[in-house]
Design an enzyme around this catalytic site. Structure first.
Site, mmCIF file in Angstrom:
data_model
loop_
_atom_site.group_PDB
_atom_site.id
_atom_site.type_symbol
_atom_site.label_atom_id
_atom_site.label_comp_id
_atom_site.label_asym_id
_atom_site.label_seq_id
_atom_site.Cartn_x
_atom_site.Cartn_y
_atom_site.Cartn_z
ATOM 1 N N ASP A 240 0.840 -1.196 0.000
ATOM 2 C CA ASP A 240 0.000 0.000 0.000
ATOM 3 C C ASP A 240 0.868 1.235 0.000
ATOM 4 O O ASP A 240 1.831 1.330 0.749
ATOM 5 C CB ASP A 240 -0.914 0.010 1.228
ATOM 6 C CG ASP A 240 -1.791 1.254 1.266
ATOM 7 O OD1 ASP A 240 -2.238 1.717 0.200
ATOM 8 O OD2 ASP A 240 -2.021 1.766 2.370
ATOM 9 N N ASP B 219 0.238 5.285 0.506
ATOM 10 C CA ASP B 219 -0.821 6.104 1.076
ATOM 11 C C ASP B 219 -1.748 6.619 -0.019
ATOM 12 O O ASP B 219 -1.305 7.196 -1.001
ATOM 13 C CB ASP B 219 -0.202 7.271 1.847
ATOM 14 C CG ASP B 219 -1.212 7.959 2.729
ATOM 15 O OD1 ASP B 219 -2.144 7.286 3.195
ATOM 16 O OD2 ASP B 219 -1.069 9.162 2.948
ATOM 17 N N LYS C 102 6.257 17.280 5.530
ATOM 18 C CA LYS C 102 7.149 18.374 5.921
ATOM 19 C C LYS C 102 7.630 19.144 4.701
ATOM 20 O O LYS C 102 7.759 20.368 4.750
ATOM 21 C CB LYS C 102 8.308 17.878 6.773
ATOM 22 C CG LYS C 102 9.254 16.939 6.100
ATOM 23 C CD LYS C 102 10.319 16.454 7.070
ATOM 24 C CE LYS C 102 11.208 15.422 6.417
ATOM 25 N NZ LYS C 102 12.176 14.878 7.346
#
Length: 97
Positions: free
Chosen positions: A16, A18, A60
């Site tokens: 997976d 995301d 970030k």
């Protein structure tokens, strides 16, 4: 293929990335906005802006990209409380303004 522990044949292997199995981007956008509000930044990423920001991989990195494109007077770090999680993603010399 059998696993070492159970000797049961492996039936499937799922990888997976995301957003592949579940669309989680709206939850991420809401979390960013909540963090920005808690930090007192006054930043709000609406859906249109967030879709554009998704071209930048990584949370970030996305925050830093957004911050760099803001005019200095709208960057908000003068009002951001020290110790807020999002604050750590910006260069120290900028945070000290």
């Amino acid at each position: 293929m059998e696993t070492a522990r159970t000797k049961t044949p492996l039936q499937a292997l799922i990888f997976d990335v995301d957003g592949t199995l579940a669309d989680t981007e709206e939850a991420h956008r809401a979390a960013f906005n909540q963090a920005f509000a808690e930090a007192g930044l006054g930043w709000v990423w609406d859906e249109t802006l967030y879709i554009e920001l998704l071209d930048v991989a990584g949370g970030k990195e996305r925050i830093l990209h957004y911050w760099k494109r803001l005019p200095p007077d709208l960057r908000g770090w003068r009002t951001c409380r020290p110790g807020m999680p999002a604050r750590r993603y910006l260069p120290e010399r900028q945070v000290a303004e």
